[in-house]
Design an enzyme around this catalytic site. Structure first.
Site, PDB file in Angstrom:
ATOM      1  N   ASP A  67       2.197   2.211   3.350  1.00 41.92           N
ATOM      2  CA  ASP A  67       3.153   1.294   3.978  1.00 41.92           C
ATOM      3  C   ASP A  67       4.566   1.668   3.573  1.00 41.92           C
ATOM      4  O   ASP A  67       5.483   1.662   4.383  1.00 41.92           O
ATOM      5  CB  ASP A  67       2.891  -0.147   3.539  1.00 41.92           C
ATOM      6  CG  ASP A  67       1.489  -0.594   3.857  1.00 41.92           C
ATOM      7  OD1 ASP A  67       1.055  -0.364   4.993  1.00 41.92           O
ATOM      8  OD2 ASP A  67       0.837  -1.159   2.973  1.00 41.92           O
ATOM      9  N   HIS A  72       0.867  -1.173   0.000  1.00 45.01           N
ATOM     10  CA  HIS A  72       0.000   0.000   0.000  1.00 45.01           C
ATOM     11  C   HIS A  72       0.910   1.230   0.000  1.00 45.01           C
ATOM     12  O   HIS A  72       2.001   1.207   0.580  1.00 45.01           O
ATOM     13  CB  HIS A  72      -0.866   0.072   1.259  1.00 45.01           C
ATOM     14  CG  HIS A  72      -1.849  -1.034   1.409  1.00 45.01           C
ATOM     15  ND1 HIS A  72      -1.528  -2.247   1.960  1.00 45.01           N
ATOM     16  CD2 HIS A  72      -3.171  -1.092   1.103  1.00 45.01           C
ATOM     17  CE1 HIS A  72      -2.602  -3.021   1.988  1.00 45.01           C
ATOM     18  NE2 HIS A  72      -3.611  -2.348   1.473  1.00 45.01           N
TER      19      HIS A  72
END
Length: 453
Positions: free
Chosen positions: A112, A109
């Site tokens: 992240d 993501h």
């Protein structure tokens, strides 16, 4: 550069003797079945399986669960003088782990990989800096990005959804985030981009205009399709089904819902499905059911290989350990002709109590091994001619539709009256056993008895 996993020399070796008595004590971290360069029908095992590490669970996971939100993992790579410095340390740890495991792909993501900044501009610049660092690591190691996605569910602004939010200003923030994440994926050579509606659903219909929200989601996806084309993105767009959690009902409930949504809103030609095992069980289906639903529509794109825990009502994301489930999943992938745009992403996490960094290695090695064994089982079943639609068992069961009246029925060449007349002529059909127990026993022979080396 700091070494975050010094107890693992890497790369993890292949040791076919590992399962003998006492062998695990001597060499606990070794593959029994997974041989990256072993050729199967002209392709290496590494290419057939295309394992990917899930950046969010593996590097960013803190051990939280619905009843324990405080972090229990003490990860050296999460420390730094600033969130951006910590993100750089995390990137180093990620590529160390990938190279020691011998995993050639990863997924992330956007949030992240890169931290949220104080302003939208700072957030965008953070992502651009981290993408350049990731590109350098990829060039140094040969590791590649499989797919990326945008986190449109964690920030408080997405409390009531992102694309489906009643406030167009939230919609706009989500659109900007997806645009930036698509560019990051293109820069890193990712072969796919996933849309997962983390909060695209409702918690109550009392205050929800469901059709309005579905139309918003469709408009959002059309905008992404248009931008992907105009920006030169050459990868594949994926939609990921999930039944519920955190909402009561997600608009991408299961594969059938997603396929209907894509057809309804003229998006069918632009998306494949990224199917997750634990999401399948949340929808009340088996993993192979969901995979086959996507494959039969020509829309199977990629897999998230985890599992739920029976009787637990949330997305536990355990690592896969069930050989039968893995075999049935890979059988569908074989039926679909492989995953040219996707792979097998470990969207799985170690348990809250498994807080050693070394536990990350045991989890991945065990899961890679079980899928390697499953691949060998599928190949043996395929060679013996009993696998799926191409196998003799299904051919025999449905043979009546490949000739005569059965074929004419499927071609639409007979009316109800003509079929009724034929039924009267042939009389009552004989009752034929489905042989389910026999076939389940046969499957067990392949799972547990057949020699595969």
């Amino acid at each position: 550069m700091t070494e975050y996993f010094p107890e693992v020399e890497g790369p993890i070796p292949y040791d076919p003797q590992r399962t003998r008595v006492g062998a695990r004590t001597r060499r606990p971290l070794a593959f029994r079945w997974y041989q990256a360069q072993r050729k199967i029908r002209g392709q290496t095992m590494e290419c057939r399986l295309k394992f990917a590490m899930a950046y969010w669970h593996t590097l960013r996971g803190a051990g939280a669960d619905p009843f324990g939100l405080d972090a229990v993992y003490d990860r050296d790579w999460t420390r730094g003088d600033s969130p951006l410095v910590a993100a750089k340390h995390t990137l180093d740890a990620a590529f160390e782990l990938l190279t020691k495991l011998g995993i050639r792909y990863y997924c992330f993501h956007d949030r992240d990989l890169s931290p949220e900044g104080a302003t939208p501009r700072e957030t965008r610049r953070n992502l651009e800096r981290m993408v350049e660092l990731a590109a350098d690591r990829q060039e140094q190691t040969g590791v590649r990005l499989l797919w990326a996605t945008a986190n449109l569910f964690s920030h408080p602004r997405y409390t009531h959804g992102a694309a489906t939010n009643p406030d167009p200003r939230v919609f706009a923030q989500a659109a900007a985030q997806v645009r930036q994440a698509l560019d990051a994926t293109r820069r890193l050579g990712g072969t796919g981009f996933v849309f997962w509606g983390g909060r695209e659903g409702y918690t109550s219909l009392i205050h929800t205009d469901m059709q309005q929200e579905r139309e918003q989601l469709a408009a959002f996806l059309h905008l992404a399709v248009d931008y992907a084309k105009s920006s030169g993105f050459e990868g594949q767009l994926f939609l990921e089904p999930k039944a519920r959690e955190p909402t009561v009902h997600q608009y991408d409930f299961d594969c059938a819902h997603c396929l209907n949504f894509l057809r309804e809103f003229d998006l069918f030609d632009h998306f494949l499905l990224n199917v997750e095992a634990n999401h399948a069980t949340l929808a009340g289906h088996s993993f192979e059911h969901e995979l086959l639903t996507a494959a039969d529509a020509g829309k199977l794109g990629s897999l998230d290989i985890n599992r739920g825990v029976e009787g637990v009502g949330w997305d536990t994301d355990n690592f896969p350990v069930d050989l039968r489930e893995c075999v049935l999943a890979l059988a569908v992938v074989d039926h679909a002709g492989g995953l040219p745009w996707g792979g097998l992403n470990f969207d799985a996490k170690v348990r809250r109590g498994s807080f050693r960094p070394l536990d990350l290695f045991f989890a991945h090695v065990g899961a890679m091994d079980i899928f390697a064994r499953a691949l060998l089982v599928v190949e043996r079943m395929r060679a013996d001619g009993i696998l799926g639609r191409g196998g003799r068992l299904l051919r025999e069961r449905y043979s009546g539709y490949r000739r005569g009246v059965g074929r004419r029925i499927l071609r639409g060449e007979m009316s109800l009256l003509e079929i009724e007349a034929w039924a009267e002529r042939v009389g009552e059909p004989p009752l034929v056993s489905g042989r389910q127990e026999e076939l389940e026993t046969l499957l067990n022979d392949y799972l547990y008895c057949t020699e595969l080396d």
